[in-house]
Design a protein around this motif. Structure first.
Motif, PDB file in Angstrom:
ATOM      1  N   ARG A  60      -3.439  -8.129  -3.965  1.00  0.00           N
ATOM      2  CA  ARG A  60      -2.955  -6.746  -3.914  1.00  0.00           C
ATOM      3  C   ARG A  60      -1.879  -6.505  -4.969  1.00  0.00           C
ATOM      4  NH1 ARG A  60      -2.332  -2.354  -4.577  1.00  0.00           N
ATOM      5  NH2 ARG A  60      -2.045  -0.583  -3.153  1.00  0.00           N
ATOM      6  N   ALA A  61      -1.040  -7.498  -5.211  1.00  0.00           N
ATOM      7  CA  ALA A  61       0.033  -7.354  -6.197  1.00  0.00           C
ATOM      8  C   ALA A  61      -0.530  -7.087  -7.585  1.00  0.00           C
ATOM      9  CB  ALA A  61       0.905  -8.614  -6.203  1.00  0.00           C
ATOM     10  N   LEU A  62      -1.667  -7.676  -7.893  1.00  0.00           N
ATOM     11  CA  LEU A  62      -2.281  -7.475  -9.207  1.00  0.00           C
ATOM     12  C   LEU A  62      -2.777  -6.050  -9.401  1.00  0.00           C
ATOM     13  CD1 LEU A  62      -4.347 -10.793  -9.474  1.00  0.00           C
ATOM     14  CD2 LEU A  62      -2.195 -10.241 -10.633  1.00  0.00           C
ATOM     15  N   ARG A  63      -2.993  -5.324  -8.315  1.00  0.00           N
ATOM     16  CA  ARG A  63      -3.512  -3.966  -8.398  1.00  0.00           C
ATOM     17  C   ARG A  63      -2.419  -2.905  -8.268  1.00  0.00           C
ATOM     18  NH1 ARG A  63      -6.745  -6.051  -4.317  1.00  0.00           N
ATOM     19  NH2 ARG A  63      -6.038  -4.413  -2.879  1.00  0.00           N
ATOM     20  N   MET A  64      -1.166  -3.316  -8.163  1.00  0.00           N
ATOM     21  CA  MET A  64      -0.074  -2.372  -7.982  1.00  0.00           C
ATOM     22  C   MET A  64       0.188  -1.562  -9.259  1.00  0.00           C
ATOM     23  SD  MET A  64       1.121  -2.570  -4.848  1.00  0.00           S
ATOM     24  CE  MET A  64       2.785  -1.907  -4.949  1.00  0.00           C
ATOM     25  N   ASP A 106       0.841  -1.210   0.000  1.00  0.00           N
ATOM     26  CA  ASP A 106       0.000   0.000   0.000  1.00  0.00           C
ATOM     27  C   ASP A 106       0.871   1.253   0.000  1.00  0.00           C
ATOM     28  OD1 ASP A 106      -2.288  -1.538   0.069  1.00  0.00           O
ATOM     29  OD2 ASP A 106      -2.600  -1.332   2.231  1.00  0.00           O
ATOM     30  N   ALA A 107       1.926   1.241   0.825  1.00  0.00           N
ATOM     31  CA  ALA A 107       2.808   2.405   0.921  1.00  0.00           C
ATOM     32  C   ALA A 107       3.595   2.611  -0.367  1.00  0.00           C
ATOM     33  CB  ALA A 107       3.749   2.240   2.109  1.00  0.00           C
ATOM     34  N   LEU A 108       4.046   1.524  -0.981  1.00  0.00           N
ATOM     35  CA  LEU A 108       4.798   1.649  -2.229  1.00  0.00           C
ATOM     36  C   LEU A 108       3.953   2.246  -3.334  1.00  0.00           C
ATOM     37  CD1 LEU A 108       6.875  -1.677  -2.284  1.00  0.00           C
ATOM     38  CD2 LEU A 108       7.760   0.652  -2.070  1.00  0.00           C
TER      39      LEU A 108
END
Length: 375
Positions: A249-253, A219-221
């Motif tokens: 979450r990785a898929l939404r980065m 989230d912070a990255l």
């Protein structure tokens, strides 16, 4: 020392992994077991069947793994001495009895468990010629012949009154239990960092990460102003409870992000990374041996002191708290320049060179063989 004689040395490890404990204790014991086996010793493991145990991995690595009974659903959490006694899932006396039943007499018993202390060790004395303790806390008494504490800045004074007079101490990161590939790749890794860049970030919060700090880091990255060619690799253990959520979450980065489990060549992955965001656990010494610049996060109270020491030495960037990651991490990355990266490389590389496992194995076998030759 002839190979024939080394084969006579029988070694047992008493250690555990779980969702509560994490995987680091078992993993570093496996590293030491590999070094001992390479020198002709025969090793076995005794572990309790906690949720998140690593018995399959131990067997996969070629070691006999003796299982102690699974703790009841309501594990004992009322014991105050030592502070981590509840990690056993039973009382120390029962654990000692079950361990004695699980092993025949061995030349050396190696204990890596914050939940055990002198009382347990005294009960096991009759089952071994030598007893070795692996510790990081210096918070409880021991009855042992050899003690390893790989903490940076650890001194003999820290164990005053906690060890028997004859105990040998191996203190500091020079004895850190790292797999041989870290020492082998050290030169290549340091040469790669002569001109630091920031294109690949490695995120590793230990094998369990039961509070999903990995998710907070991601989230912070996503809030950071980062280079357009930045990519992110996340490493997690196969038993990590938040693994599905982290993958989602990785898929939404905003930046390409992969999630890896069961990594077999962490050293090579670290060599190819430009910055690590990682927990202040045993992986600390792996990163230092390769000079990998790190933003370090203390995930547990027992990690805070060492994280602070590393930061004071300039071996890591700050020690961002997990509660403040959304603000701290973007700020830290925004001021991270070439000069600071170079400083981190040189300071961290001075902490640990990566040859500790071989050194510890040689100490232990020398002690065991001297006794065997005298019998």
């Amino acid at each position: 020392m002839s190979p024939r004689r080394l084969k006579r040395v029988q070694v047992a490890f008493r250690t555990d992994a779980s969702i509560e404990i994490g995987t680091g204790h078992v993993m570093r014991c496996l590293t030491l077991a590999d070094a001992l086996r390479e020198r002709g010793a025969e090793c076995q493991f005794i572990c309790r069947l906690h949720n998140g145990h690593l018995m399959d991995l131990i067997a996969e690595r070629g070691y006999m793994a003796v299982a102690l009974p699974k703790p009841p659903k309501e594990a004992i959490k009322t014991c105050a001495v030592p502070p981590h006694a509840y990690w056993l899932g039973t009382d120390w006396a029962r654990d000692a009895q079950e361990t004695c039943q699980a092993i025949a007499a061995v030349d050396c018993l190696i204990v890596d468990h914050y939940g055990l202390d002198r009382r347990w060790e005294e009960e096991l004395r009759s089952a071994c010629r030598h007893l070795m303790i692996i510790d990081d806390l210096a918070d409880r008494p021991h009855n042992c012949d050899l003690l390893l504490d790989q903490s940076l800045g650890r001194t003999e004074q820290d164990y005053n009154g906690l060890l028997s007079a004859h105990a040998i101490t191996l203190l500091g990161p020079d004895y850190a239990l790292l797999r041989p590939e870290f020492a082998e790749l050290r030169g290549e890794s340091l040469a790669r960092r002569l001109q630091p860049k920031l294109e690949h970030v490695l995120v590793t919060m230990g094998g369990v990460d039961r509070e999903n700090v990995t998710g907070l880091v991601l989230d912070a990255l996503d809030l950071c102003t980062s280079p357009s060619n930045l990519r992110i690799t996340v490493v997690m253990g196969p038993h990590a409870p938040w693994l599905p959520q982290v993958r989602a979450r990785a898929l939404r980065m905003q930046r390409p992000t992969q999630v890896l489990t069961g990594v077999r060549d962490m050293a090579r992955l670290m060599v190819g990374s430009d910055l690590a965001i990682g927990a202040a656990g045993s992986t600390t010494w792996e990163r230092c041996s390769l000079g990998l610049p790190t933003i370090q996060i203390a995930l547990a109270d027992n990690q805070k002191e060492m994280a602070a020491v590393l930061a004071k030495r300039g071996a890591v960037i700050g020690t961002a708290s997990k509660e403040d990651l959304s603000a701290d991490l973007p700020n830290l990355l925004s001021i991270l320049g070439t000069d600071q990266l170079k400083s981190l490389v040189s300071s961290s590389a001075l902490v640990c060179a990566g040859g500790g496992a071989a050194t510890v194995a040689d100490h232990l076998l020398r002690l065991s063989l001297e006794t065997l030759e005298g019998t």
